[in-house]
Scaffold this motif. Sequence first.
Motif, short mmCIF file in Angstrom:
data_model
loop_
_atom_site.label_atom_id
_atom_site.label_comp_id
_atom_site.label_asym_id
_atom_site.label_seq_id
_atom_site.Cartn_x
_atom_site.Cartn_y
_atom_site.Cartn_z
N LYS A 73 0.03 17.19 -5.04
CA LYS A 73 -0.92 16.09 -5.17
C LYS A 73 -0.73 15.12 -4.01
O LYS A 73 0.38 14.68 -3.72
N ILE A 74 -1.83 14.80 -3.35
CA ILE A 74 -1.84 13.80 -2.28
C ILE A 74 -2.52 12.54 -2.80
O ILE A 74 -3.57 12.60 -3.44
N PHE A 75 -1.91 11.41 -2.55
CA PHE A 75 -2.49 10.15 -3.02
C PHE A 75 -2.32 9.08 -1.95
O PHE A 75 -1.64 9.27 -0.96
N THR B 51 0.85 -1.18 0.00
CA THR B 51 0.00 0.00 0.00
C THR B 51 0.89 1.24 0.00
O THR B 51 1.81 1.34 0.82
N ILE B 52 0.62 2.16 -0.91
CA ILE B 52 1.44 3.36 -1.07
C ILE B 52 0.56 4.59 -0.93
O ILE B 52 -0.45 4.72 -1.63
N HIS B 53 0.93 5.46 -0.04
CA HIS B 53 0.31 6.77 0.11
C HIS B 53 1.42 7.81 0.21
O HIS B 53 2.55 7.50 0.59
N GLY C 114 -4.98 17.02 -8.29
CA GLY C 114 -4.15 17.76 -7.36
C GLY C 114 -4.49 19.24 -7.33
O GLY C 114 -5.57 19.66 -7.76
N GLU C 115 -3.55 20.03 -6.83
CA GLU C 115 -3.74 21.47 -6.67
C GLU C 115 -2.63 22.22 -7.40
O GLU C 115 -1.47 21.81 -7.40
#
Length: 797
Positions: free
Chosen positions: A795-797, A107-109, A765-766
Amino acid sequence: MKTLVSFIVILLCLFGPLYGQKGFPAGKVVAVPAPRYFSSAVPEVVYADTLSTDTAGSSRYLMPYTRQLGKPGFSSYIPVSARGNVSTINNNAGNKNPQIATVPAITIHGNVLYSVDYRSYIDTPYAEHDIYYHTVQTYLDITYKNNYPFRVFLTNRFSNSLLTRKLTDLNMQFSAADFASRLRQIMNRYPLPKLPGDSLGMIEHQLDAKRDELLQLRSWSNSPGVVQKLIEAKETALYGSKPELAADSIPALPAVAFSRPDAPDRKKIPGYLKDWFSRRSDSSAVSQKPAVDTSFMQTYQTRKRRIDTLEQQVQQLEKRYQHHKQQVAAWQQQRNNELYKSSSGTQQLDAEIAARQVPDSALPAGYQTLLAIKTLGVGRTVVDYSELSVKNVSINGLQIEYNPSYYVAVAAGSIDYRFRDFIVKNASAPAQYLYMVRAGKGLKNGTNIIVSWYAGKKQVYNNTGSNSGTQPDYHLMGFTLEGNCRVNASTYLTAEVAKSSVPYYNNGTNKSLLASAVHLGEHANEAYSLKLQTIIPASTTRITAYFKRYGASFQSFSYITTGTQQKAWMIKADQPFFKNQLLVTASLKENDYTNTTTNITYQNNTVFKSIQATLRLRRWPVFSLGYYPSSQLTKLSDSAYVENLFYSLVGSASYYYKVDGVDMSTTALYTRFYNKPSDSAFVYSNTSTFLLSHALLYAKFTWQTTGSASLAAMYNLYTVDNAAQYALLNWLRVGAGIKYNYQTYYNSIQIGYKGNVLIKMKKLGEVQLMMEKGFIPGSNRQLVENNTGRFSYFKIF
């Protein structure tokens, strides 16, 4: 008559079950309440709706009507335990192979950032024009099998500056703190079987029994049959209490009603009624009044009294249960805190796992080994070991700390020792590197004893970059012995001694690094350190103190100065007052620099004093006042030093409040620098600055006004800044501002402005754009125009 009764019975049989389905769709499964079929001796049964995804579909004391049990689209009530979990059953006939949710292997965040900054003019640390700085940065949280966390940082920085260094950094580390937190969360799911005092489960069992009995009695008293019997009993009692009517008590009929000549006298009774009235008035006749049955009323009143008693008992048990639950929660929290502290040692952790009876299947594989890893990093890491060996040094290499019950640490890599090494481009700078090995006994944050060996190369001053001639030997080596003792829960004592190799300019006999480091006859290459951290429980005073002494020939990666004998001490105290509403922090510090290798000696016996106070009162602004010293020691050569020293006074008050439902924030700030132009090149020397800021915070709109006045010895500078932010849409936010500058030396007025845009793109994203025309202090007491801009993507993921 029998035909009528039969017809009524048939109607009840046909339409009686439909009465319970009133308000439900035709053909759907419903539950018919039948509380009177249950008694306190019958175990409690709960029927749960399998189509309901939560417990709202479950009901107590409901008997299922299962005419369409198991059919697609219809509820199916199944009996479950009163405290058991209800599993949702998918009755979709087309789903013959239901999918079971699985945890992914990896799992990648994280997030990704790209930004470019523009400066039309910079003067720190070097003067350049039209400079762009590009930064690409990525942060990743990687979890393997939901139990093994890792973190990855990647940073790349480059620009068109001729003096700024291009930098690429990569750091990957095992997140030991996250792993320990995950392990504690698993263990917290298994509370200790033995609880202090009365058993919480026993109290809960008693409370459930009383609630069940109370629920049954209430269901009985409110059931339609009991209500009907109660009405009938009251009617019977009321009928039995009515007075009898005597025969002669019948009122006389009015004469107008008998206008016929042959009408009988109004006081005479007709002949066909004489027999009936005579039987009614015969005192010897038996009364036909029905007897009143009081057995049901007695039962009803007894159960009502039992309901009242049970309600009181339930209230008392609920209070006892909640009180005991809070005690158990506090006790459990205390044990969890002890678990957090003891998790640094695998032995204590194993004992806690055994006490909580945590199954091996719930624990991550190899948890004992991984929990003992305190640091595991590759790439850019910060080495922070001890006061006399390596303290807060950034390396680009490998670092490992392993601490089950013994302690082992290894660190190796190149170093950017000086701050300028991170910024300034210097291709001819010599390589600097560090090797270190530590070994000891005990836990890192507890009582321990650790031996360290360090070696490497560092260069602090006078880097000419010349390839001609003989280069000085900047290699060093040293040993330290460190002991840490946790005296009690609030006191921690650290003592350390060290001995290093002699620097090249004092190594007259050209001894090797090891020989000079272990030479017992030399004491100038020794150092000592003593540190105390404690809390006084009676006054909640926190005290930190240390004493350090460095010999003139001592070398380490924690000690920057070379060729000077240094002695330093510090004592700092944090004291809260008035139930932690006022916090006062004060410190005293003295440094003594003595150059024993040259004819010119620089000495400084100044005691640095600092104090800070913060006052927090409910519904009042937060007040803060601080008096801080600043000291800068610059080595111009091996025999010349320059030190700049001045104090700063800072006071502030900030308040967040509401007026007519509008959020507001007000901040007042005062700053005073107690220095002179001859002390340093600081533009705002001997300056007092007053600043006042006020902001209006609406849901979509923000307005902020800031005014400041800087009163210097040379000139005064006044500024007024207005800025606004407005959310046009959920994905679009814009802002703009204008700034007024007035300088008294030239009586000049200069206007600056700024603007920004924030765009939020769903799943993308922003993007943020910012520009500003401003002014910075320049030569000849002028304000120099400085245009800045920034573009960033996040960008948050």
